[in-house]
Design a protein around this motif. Structure first.
Motif, PDB file in Angstrom:
ATOM      1  N   VAL A  84      38.916  40.329  42.829  1.00  0.00           N
ATOM      2  CA  VAL A  84      37.480  40.225  41.964  1.00  0.00           C
ATOM      3  C   VAL A  84      37.043  38.690  42.057  1.00  0.00           C
ATOM      4  O   VAL A  84      35.837  38.629  42.278  1.00  0.00           O
ATOM      5  CB  VAL A  84      37.836  40.652  40.639  1.00  0.00           C
ATOM      6  N   LYS A  85      38.179  37.793  42.200  1.00  0.00           N
ATOM      7  CA  LYS A  85      37.816  36.347  42.492  1.00  0.00           C
ATOM      8  C   LYS A  85      37.161  36.177  43.584  1.00  0.00           C
ATOM      9  O   LYS A  85      36.068  35.370  43.708  1.00  0.00           O
ATOM     10  CB  LYS A  85      39.261  35.414  42.391  1.00  0.00           C
ATOM     11  N   ASN A  86      37.705  36.688  44.738  1.00  0.00           N
ATOM     12  CA  ASN A  86      37.146  36.526  45.983  1.00  0.00           C
ATOM     13  C   ASN A  86      35.529  36.989  46.368  1.00  0.00           C
ATOM     14  O   ASN A  86      34.898  36.606  46.845  1.00  0.00           O
ATOM     15  CB  ASN A  86      38.015  36.777  47.162  1.00  0.00           C
ATOM     16  N   THR A  87      35.675  38.239  45.670  1.00  0.00           N
ATOM     17  CA  THR A  87      34.134  39.072  45.709  1.00  0.00           C
ATOM     18  C   THR A  87      32.966  38.784  44.806  1.00  0.00           C
ATOM     19  O   THR A  87      31.855  39.415  44.810  1.00  0.00           O
ATOM     20  CB  THR A  87      34.421  40.472  46.081  1.00  0.00           C
ATOM     21  N   THR A  88      33.440  37.967  43.799  1.00  0.00           N
ATOM     22  CA  THR A  88      32.434  37.666  42.915  1.00  0.00           C
ATOM     23  C   THR A  88      31.930  36.397  42.687  1.00  0.00           C
ATOM     24  O   THR A  88      31.256  36.153  41.749  1.00  0.00           O
ATOM     25  CB  THR A  88      32.865  38.224  41.370  1.00  0.00           C
ATOM     26  N   SER A  89      32.159  35.655  43.851  1.00  0.00           N
ATOM     27  CA  SER A  89      31.738  34.221  44.049  1.00  0.00           C
ATOM     28  C   SER A  89      30.863  34.050  45.557  1.00  0.00           C
ATOM     29  O   SER A  89      30.702  35.137  45.957  1.00  0.00           O
ATOM     30  CB  SER A  89      32.805  33.115  43.898  1.00  0.00           C
ATOM     31  N   THR A  90      30.453  32.798  45.361  1.00  0.00           N
ATOM     32  CA  THR A  90      29.443  32.709  46.650  1.00  0.00           C
ATOM     33  C   THR A  90      30.405  32.336  48.038  1.00  0.00           C
ATOM     34  O   THR A  90      29.916  32.105  48.983  1.00  0.00           O
ATOM     35  CB  THR A  90      28.340  31.560  46.607  1.00  0.00           C
ATOM     36  N   ILE A  91      31.440  32.392  47.910  1.00  0.00           N
ATOM     37  CA  ILE A  91      32.497  32.015  49.053  1.00  0.00           C
ATOM     38  C   ILE A  91      32.530  32.912  50.284  1.00  0.00           C
ATOM     39  O   ILE A  91      32.670  34.107  49.776  1.00  0.00           O
ATOM     40  CB  ILE A  91      33.936  31.769  48.457  1.00  0.00           C
ATOM     41  N   GLN A  92      32.203  32.316  51.342  1.00  0.00           N
ATOM     42  CA  GLN A  92      32.118  33.202  52.599  1.00  0.00           C
ATOM     43  C   GLN A  92      33.387  32.833  53.325  1.00  0.00           C
ATOM     44  O   GLN A  92      33.870  31.636  53.447  1.00  0.00           O
ATOM     45  CB  GLN A  92      30.659  32.525  53.286  1.00  0.00           C
ATOM     46  N   THR A  93      34.131  33.816  53.677  1.00  0.00           N
ATOM     47  CA  THR A  93      35.035  33.928  54.599  1.00  0.00           C
ATOM     48  C   THR A  93      34.805  34.049  55.928  1.00  0.00           C
ATOM     49  O   THR A  93      34.379  35.137  56.405  1.00  0.00           O
ATOM     50  CB  THR A  93      36.246  34.842  54.022  1.00  0.00           C
ATOM     51  N   ASP A  94      35.128  33.143  56.875  1.00  0.00           N
ATOM     52  CA  ASP A  94      34.907  33.650  58.388  1.00  0.00           C
ATOM     53  C   ASP A  94      36.375  33.925  59.088  1.00  0.00           C
ATOM     54  O   ASP A  94      37.242  33.032  58.755  1.00  0.00           O
ATOM     55  CB  ASP A  94      34.273  32.320  59.196  1.00  0.00           C
ATOM     56  N   LYS A 108      42.547  37.002  55.175  1.00  0.00           N
ATOM     57  CA  LYS A 108      41.755  36.122  54.506  1.00  0.00           C
ATOM     58  C   LYS A 108      40.755  36.980  53.898  1.00  0.00           C
ATOM     59  O   LYS A 108      40.218  36.540  52.949  1.00  0.00           O
ATOM     60  CB  LYS A 108      41.068  35.242  55.840  1.00  0.00           C
ATOM     61  N   VAL A 109      40.511  38.005  54.332  1.00  0.00           N
ATOM     62  CA  VAL A 109      39.630  38.954  53.888  1.00  0.00           C
ATOM     63  C   VAL A 109      40.004  40.079  53.061  1.00  0.00           C
ATOM     64  O   VAL A 109      39.399  40.721  51.852  1.00  0.00           O
ATOM     65  CB  VAL A 109      38.531  39.795  54.846  1.00  0.00           C
ATOM     66  N   ILE A 110      40.962  40.838  53.585  1.00  0.00           N
ATOM     67  CA  ILE A 110      41.748  42.092  52.833  1.00  0.00           C
ATOM     68  C   ILE A 110      42.909  41.581  52.121  1.00  0.00           C
ATOM     69  O   ILE A 110      43.869  41.037  52.794  1.00  0.00           O
ATOM     70  CB  ILE A 110      42.181  43.117  54.125  1.00  0.00           C
ATOM     71  N   ILE A 111      42.848  41.798  50.908  1.00  0.00           N
ATOM     72  CA  ILE A 111      43.966  41.305  49.965  1.00  0.00           C
ATOM     73  C   ILE A 111      44.949  42.548  49.827  1.00  0.00           C
ATOM     74  O   ILE A 111      44.489  43.711  49.696  1.00  0.00           O
ATOM     75  CB  ILE A 111      43.647  40.891  48.487  1.00  0.00           C
ATOM     76  N   GLY A 112      46.270  42.327  50.121  1.00  0.00           N
ATOM     77  CA  GLY A 112      47.173  43.434  50.026  1.00  0.00           C
ATOM     78  C   GLY A 112      47.234  44.355  51.234  1.00  0.00           C
ATOM     79  O   GLY A 112      46.512  44.138  52.446  1.00  0.00           O
TER      80      GLY A 112
END
Length: 320
Positions: free
Chosen positions: A192-202, A26-30
């Motif tokens: 880049v999509k995941n880390t440049t928005s306000t989305i929080q991943t729990d 969910k957090v680490i891509i690849g």
């Protein structure tokens, strides 16, 4: 034949591993291989060295693993002026005029030793002693470390100025040395999509400390057939120039081979690799699957290998 409970426990470890992988995903891509080797070393009660350029989410990976495994996590940034007492702790004079020990950051379950090659050998040795003994000694008193205890050290391969590379004998303390590569185009796009928005991943907690210790013991209990054991020891012996199993090619390409610790880690790692892949005993494929990150930092290439541009991984490939 294993007990029914061992088989059930092995299945439970495999399921837990798959859940941990999906939570980390969910957090680490690849970085699938890297995540696999880090988890195998945790369940095998080993330590792991990550070699990669800055910005490849090494810290985030370790933080996420600590969250998913519900373990205490400390990050130590290694610098040229870091002292051993900054890692293990020190004695201070209390208000009652008695000395008391103030534990350092090494008293945690997961330690991220960031840029371990940036600090002088004396400080590196303090951490490596803790890794080996699972305890630290201050003012003649031994203090046991928390269980489970896992060190994930990072090393930056490019800026070599002002660094103190780990000597071979100290590299040997790490079960795996894993190279991190740049993400693919699609993976980087997702990052880049995941880390440049306000989305929080729990992420959810999957295991706790006592369950991890239980699974570490389970991995040691996995039976290994004689031919797999012999294959692993022979594979390590083949890396030793002028040894009884070394080929003329190896005599030419290597100036130093792996020691007995490599054989121990090959078997432990193969046991864990077998279980997470749904097997109850490792086979030769399991040994081969984990051989490169176990052997690559334990062999020293000769000038012939360097002149021919052969990496440690290329040479290990020839051993198979």
């Amino acid at each position: 034949m294993q007990h029914r409970s061992d088989v059930e426990a092995a299945d439970a470890l495999r399921q837990a591993y798959q859940q941990i992988r999906s939570e980390i995903g969910k957090v680490i891509i690849g970085q699938d291989e890297v995540v696999k080797f880090v988890l195998v070393s945790i369940f095998s009660n080993g330590h792991c060295l990550l070699v990669g350029v800055p910005g490849l989410a090494k810290t985030l990976l370790v933080q996420t693993i600590a969250q998913v495994l519900d373990l205490d996590f400390k990050r130590i940034q290694f610098t040229p002026d870091l002292m051993p007492s900054d890692i293990i702790g020190s004695e201070i004079l209390g208000e009652d005029r008695n000395f008391k020990f103030i534990p350092g950051p090494v008293f945690s379950n997961i330690i991220l030793a960031d840029e371990i090659n940036r600090t002088p050998p004396k400080t590196q040795a303090a951490l490596l002693e803790a890794m080996q003994e699972k305890a630290v000694t201050a003012a003649g008193i031994t203090h046991k470390l928390a269980k489970p205890f896992f060190v994930l050290a990072t090393q930056n391969p490019i800026e070599q100025e002002g660094t103190y590379p780990l000597p071979e004998a100290q590299l040997d303390r790490f079960m795996f040395s894993v190279a991190l590569n740049y993400p693919t185009f699609q993976e980087e796009l997702q990052v880049v999509k995941n880390t440049t928005s306000t989305i929080q991943t729990d992420v959810n907690k999957i295991l706790n400390a006592s369950q991890i210790i239980y699974f570490q013991q389970l991995v040691r209990n996995i039976p290994v057939t004689d031919h797999v054991m012999e294959y692993a020891v022979k594979l390590v012996s083949k890396t030793r120039p002028n040894g009884e199993f070394a080929s003329p090619q190896i005599n030419r390409l290597l100036s130093w081979g792996a020691g007995p610790r490599a054989s121990q880690f090959l078997i432990l790692g193969a046991k864990c690799h077998a279980v997470i892949n749904g097997k109850y005993s490792p086979d030769i494929e399991d040994v081969q699957a984990i051989a490169k990150p176990i052997l690559s930092h334990r062999i020293v290439r000769s000038y012939h290998a360097e002149a021919e541009g052969l990496s440690a991984a290329d040479i290990i490939e020839q051993l198979f």
